[in-house]
Motif scaffolding. Structure first.
Motif, mmCIF file in Angstrom:
data_model
loop_
_atom_site.group_PDB
_atom_site.id
_atom_site.type_symbol
_atom_site.label_atom_id
_atom_site.label_comp_id
_atom_site.label_asym_id
_atom_site.label_seq_id
_atom_site.Cartn_x
_atom_site.Cartn_y
_atom_site.Cartn_z
ATOM 1 N N GLU A 257 0.826 -1.199 0.000
ATOM 2 C CA GLU A 257 0.000 0.000 0.000
ATOM 3 C C GLU A 257 0.864 1.254 0.000
ATOM 4 O OE1 GLU A 257 -2.361 -0.859 3.448
ATOM 5 O OE2 GLU A 257 -3.999 -1.689 2.224
ATOM 6 N N LYS A 258 2.150 1.058 0.286
ATOM 7 C CA LYS A 258 3.097 2.180 0.323
ATOM 8 C C LYS A 258 3.694 2.434 -1.057
ATOM 9 C CE LYS A 258 6.942 3.726 3.268
ATOM 10 N NZ LYS A 258 7.844 3.291 4.368
ATOM 11 N N HIS A 259 3.977 1.361 -1.789
ATOM 12 C CA HIS A 259 4.574 1.458 -3.129
ATOM 13 C C HIS A 259 4.098 0.256 -3.928
ATOM 14 C CE1 HIS A 259 7.254 1.668 -6.474
ATOM 15 N NE2 HIS A 259 8.086 2.541 -5.931
ATOM 16 N N SER A 260 3.245 0.507 -4.913
ATOM 17 C CA SER A 260 2.601 -0.595 -5.631
ATOM 18 C C SER A 260 3.545 -1.369 -6.549
ATOM 19 C CB SER A 260 1.413 -0.068 -6.448
ATOM 20 O OG SER A 260 1.824 0.975 -7.298
ATOM 21 N N GLY A 261 4.791 -0.920 -6.679
ATOM 22 C CA GLY A 261 5.762 -1.679 -7.448
ATOM 23 C C GLY A 261 6.355 -2.836 -6.669
ATOM 24 N N PHE A 262 5.974 -2.966 -5.393
ATOM 25 C CA PHE A 262 6.502 -4.015 -4.528
ATOM 26 C C PHE A 262 5.398 -4.983 -4.124
ATOM 27 C CE2 PHE A 262 9.667 -0.859 -4.309
ATOM 28 C CZ PHE A 262 10.809 -1.347 -3.712
ATOM 29 N N VAL A 263 5.622 -6.266 -4.329
ATOM 30 C CA VAL A 263 4.802 -7.302 -3.691
ATOM 31 C C VAL A 263 5.553 -7.700 -2.430
ATOM 32 C CG1 VAL A 263 3.982 -9.690 -3.837
ATOM 33 C CG2 VAL A 263 3.714 -8.147 -5.792
ATOM 34 N N ILE A 264 4.870 -7.686 -1.297
ATOM 35 C CA ILE A 264 5.520 -7.915 -0.006
ATOM 36 C C ILE A 264 4.999 -9.179 0.664
ATOM 37 C CG2 ILE A 264 5.993 -5.465 0.366
ATOM 38 C CD1 ILE A 264 3.534 -5.388 2.228
ATOM 39 N N ASN A 265 5.795 -9.668 1.604
ATOM 40 C CA ASN A 265 5.416 -10.804 2.446
ATOM 41 C C ASN A 265 4.888 -10.232 3.753
ATOM 42 O OD1 ASN A 265 5.251 -13.037 4.092
ATOM 43 N ND2 ASN A 265 7.343 -13.735 3.762
ATOM 44 N N LYS A 266 3.581 -10.356 3.965
ATOM 45 C CA LYS A 266 2.972 -9.792 5.170
ATOM 46 C C LYS A 266 3.286 -10.602 6.425
ATOM 47 C CE LYS A 266 -0.014 -6.933 5.513
ATOM 48 N NZ LYS A 266 0.015 -5.515 5.941
ATOM 49 N N GLY A 267 3.973 -11.743 6.251
ATOM 50 C CA GLY A 267 4.376 -12.507 7.426
ATOM 51 C C GLY A 267 4.311 -14.004 7.244
ATOM 52 N N ASP A 268 3.401 -14.478 6.424
ATOM 53 C CA ASP A 268 3.266 -15.928 6.251
ATOM 54 C C ASP A 268 3.046 -16.288 4.779
ATOM 55 O OD1 ASP A 268 0.765 -14.843 5.955
ATOM 56 O OD2 ASP A 268 -0.260 -16.233 7.311
ATOM 57 N N ALA A 269 3.550 -15.469 3.891
ATOM 58 C CA ALA A 269 3.354 -15.725 2.460
ATOM 59 C C ALA A 269 4.137 -16.944 2.003
ATOM 60 C CB ALA A 269 3.780 -14.505 1.647
ATOM 61 N N THR A 270 3.606 -17.636 1.019
ATOM 62 C CA THR A 270 4.304 -18.741 0.368
ATOM 63 C C THR A 270 4.713 -18.283 -1.028
ATOM 64 O OG1 THR A 270 2.289 -19.649 -0.604
ATOM 65 C CG2 THR A 270 2.885 -20.420 1.617
ATOM 66 N N CYS A 271 5.559 -19.055 -1.655
ATOM 67 C CA CYS A 271 5.925 -18.760 -3.034
ATOM 68 C C CYS A 271 4.686 -18.811 -3.928
ATOM 69 C CB CYS A 271 6.980 -19.760 -3.517
ATOM 70 S SG CYS A 271 7.497 -19.524 -5.235
ATOM 71 N N SER A 272 3.822 -19.768 -3.669
ATOM 72 C CA SER A 272 2.589 -19.885 -4.459
ATOM 73 C C SER A 272 1.727 -18.642 -4.338
ATOM 74 C CB SER A 272 1.785 -21.116 -4.009
ATOM 75 O OG SER A 272 2.489 -22.304 -4.292
ATOM 76 N N ASP A 273 1.618 -18.106 -3.114
ATOM 77 C CA ASP A 273 0.863 -16.862 -2.911
ATOM 78 C C ASP A 273 1.418 -15.749 -3.789
ATOM 79 O OD1 ASP A 273 -0.666 -18.077 -0.919
ATOM 80 O OD2 ASP A 273 0.533 -17.262 0.726
ATOM 81 N N VAL A 274 2.742 -15.599 -3.750
ATOM 82 C CA VAL A 274 3.413 -14.522 -4.493
ATOM 83 C C VAL A 274 3.191 -14.675 -5.996
ATOM 84 C CG1 VAL A 274 5.643 -13.513 -5.101
ATOM 85 C CG2 VAL A 274 5.155 -14.117 -2.723
ATOM 86 N N LEU A 275 3.420 -15.880 -6.505
ATOM 87 C CA LEU A 275 3.316 -16.087 -7.948
ATOM 88 C C LEU A 275 1.873 -15.969 -8.440
ATOM 89 C CD1 LEU A 275 5.901 -18.952 -8.575
ATOM 90 C CD2 LEU A 275 6.203 -16.470 -8.708
ATOM 91 N N GLU A 276 0.913 -16.428 -7.642
ATOM 92 C CA GLU A 276 -0.499 -16.283 -8.027
ATOM 93 C C GLU A 276 -0.883 -14.810 -8.078
ATOM 94 O OE1 GLU A 276 -2.987 -18.560 -5.425
ATOM 95 O OE2 GLU A 276 -2.017 -20.469 -5.951
ATOM 96 N N LEU A 277 -0.433 -14.048 -7.083
ATOM 97 C CA LEU A 277 -0.729 -12.622 -7.054
ATOM 98 C C LEU A 277 -0.093 -11.917 -8.261
ATOM 99 C CD1 LEU A 277 -1.873 -10.101 -5.722
ATOM 100 C CD2 LEU A 277 0.151 -10.029 -4.237
ATOM 101 N N CYS A 278 1.142 -12.267 -8.560
ATOM 102 C CA CYS A 278 1.836 -11.646 -9.688
ATOM 103 C C CYS A 278 1.150 -11.963 -11.014
ATOM 104 C CB CYS A 278 3.292 -12.095 -9.728
ATOM 105 S SG CYS A 278 4.306 -11.393 -8.396
ATOM 106 N N GLU A 279 0.681 -13.200 -11.169
ATOM 107 C CA GLU A 279 -0.034 -13.556 -12.397
ATOM 108 C C GLU A 279 -1.336 -12.773 -12.521
ATOM 109 O OE1 GLU A 279 0.813 -15.393 -15.083
ATOM 110 O OE2 GLU A 279 2.780 -15.328 -14.111
ATOM 111 N N ASP A 280 -2.041 -12.602 -11.390
ATOM 112 C CA ASP A 280 -3.280 -11.814 -11.402
ATOM 113 C C ASP A 280 -2.988 -10.368 -11.808
ATOM 114 O OD1 ASP A 280 -4.731 -14.005 -10.619
ATOM 115 O OD2 ASP A 280 -4.843 -13.438 -8.504
ATOM 116 N N ILE A 281 -1.919 -9.807 -11.253
ATOM 117 C CA ILE A 281 -1.542 -8.427 -11.572
ATOM 118 C C ILE A 281 -1.230 -8.300 -13.061
ATOM 119 C CG2 ILE A 281 0.243 -6.659 -11.228
ATOM 120 C CD1 ILE A 281 0.555 -7.820 -8.345
ATOM 121 N N LYS A 282 -0.435 -9.229 -13.582
ATOM 122 C CA LYS A 282 -0.045 -9.174 -14.994
ATOM 123 C C LYS A 282 -1.273 -9.236 -15.910
ATOM 124 C CE LYS A 282 3.459 -12.000 -15.974
ATOM 125 N NZ LYS A 282 4.321 -13.205 -15.814
ATOM 126 N N LYS A 283 -2.212 -10.119 -15.559
ATOM 127 C CA LYS A 283 -3.408 -10.278 -16.399
ATOM 128 C C LYS A 283 -4.270 -9.020 -16.364
ATOM 129 C CE LYS A 283 -7.328 -13.332 -17.328
ATOM 130 N NZ LYS A 283 -8.220 -12.190 -17.643
#
Length: 301
Positions: A257-283
């Motif tokens: 929420e501070k800089h939208s160019g960064f996907v962050i780990n809020k504390g318990d993120a998995t690699c799958s969480d990150v990659l799914e979010l990135c794919e959603d963003i790209k689409k």
């Protein structure tokens, strides 16, 4: 299949520390990822070359990590050996207007050495969270400066495990790209040529750069830095903002929420969480703007 006992004995001969079944989560700035079969801390160019020969002769998969600041490790980890170019291989020497760094030296430490010796040219690189070797590998940069602006030459290990030297002119340095990223090479040292300056003014510029980073970037959360490369004709953060994706999340991963160019780990993120979010963003960005976003971090799996 790697024979850990044999590999451990080989590492002992070279004076390299080895940690079998090592979790990679603590060796990346994203704090995400599973284990590798073994992690070996490199202590010299010679030991790196010898280890590469051993691993290739025994058909063992290997990967290379510096500080892990531009890496996303899969949840399953890496079924092979990781060579860590870190604190055991981090010497820095300064002579006149030249700084020579072993590849595991932190880029921030190199910037501090430059300032202390009254050398200018690296101020805008201060705060980039990676090693000097990793920074050259991807031609890291910030605020209008890149590694290509200061690098003079480098030493590396080529595909045949030979220790070689290369000048900056032959590195094919461009935006987030170098000749090393196209080849199976390991950078072992980097030499940078700077210009004389006033230490107090250099320190002030570094402080200003760090304050700018702290105010605009989510440094309080684990991340891999900028998540997407800059698309030609725009900026990833601007496009993500325009699409209303700031704060969007999947599991423990979130668009900052501070800089939208960064996907962050809020504390318990998995690699799958990150990659799914990135794919959603790209689409979503492509559907709404026509721009295709490309991941900047490397996925290690």
């Amino acid at each position: 299949m790697v024979n850990i006992s044999e590999l451990s004995a080989f590492c002992d001969k070279l004076g390299c520390k080895i940690t079998p079944e090592c979790s990679l989560k603590e060796f990346t700035t994203f704090r995400i990822g599973g284990p590798c079969r073994a992690l070996i801390s490199i202590n010299s160019a010679h030991s790196a070359a010898e280890l590469l020969r051993y691993l290739k002769a025994n058909e063992v998969r290997y990967g290379v990590l510096g500080r892990g600041s531009n890496i996303i490790v899969s949840d399953e980890g890496f079924d092979g050996v990781i060579l860590l170019i870190g604190s055991d291989f981090a010497g820095i020497t300064v002579e006149d207007d030249t700084i020579k760094c072993q590849a595991g030296a932190l880029l921030a430490s190199a910037c501090v050495h430059a300032q202390q010796h009254g050398l200018t040219g690296m101020e805008n690189l201060f705060g980039i969270p990676g090693t000097v070797g990793g920074a050259l590998f991807m031609n890291a940069g910030a605020y209008g400066s890149e590694m290509k602006d200061v690098v003079a030459s480098a030493q590396y290990i080529d595909e045949n495990c030979n220790i070689c030297n290369i000048s900056a002119e032959d590195m094919d340095l461009s935006y987030r790209h170098s000749a090393f990223s196209q080849r199976s090479c390991i950078i072992t040292s980097v030499t940078m040529k700077l210009t004389k300056g006033e230490p107090a003014a250099i320190k002030a510029a570094m402080t200003e750069c760090m304050q700018k980073r702290s105010s605009k970037q989510p440094l309080e959360y684990p991340s891999a830095g900028s998540t997407f490369k800059r698309p030609e004709g725009s900026y990833a953060s601007l496009l993500i903002d325009q699409c209303g994706l700031k704060g969007m999340s999947r599991g423990g991963a979130q668009v900052s929420e501070k800089h939208s160019g960064f996907v962050i780990n809020k504390g318990d993120a998995t690699c799958s969480d990150v990659l799914e979010l990135c794919e959603d963003i790209k689409k979503i960005v492509f559907d709404k703007t026509g721009f295709r976003l490309e991941l900047e971090p490397v996925i290690l799996r």
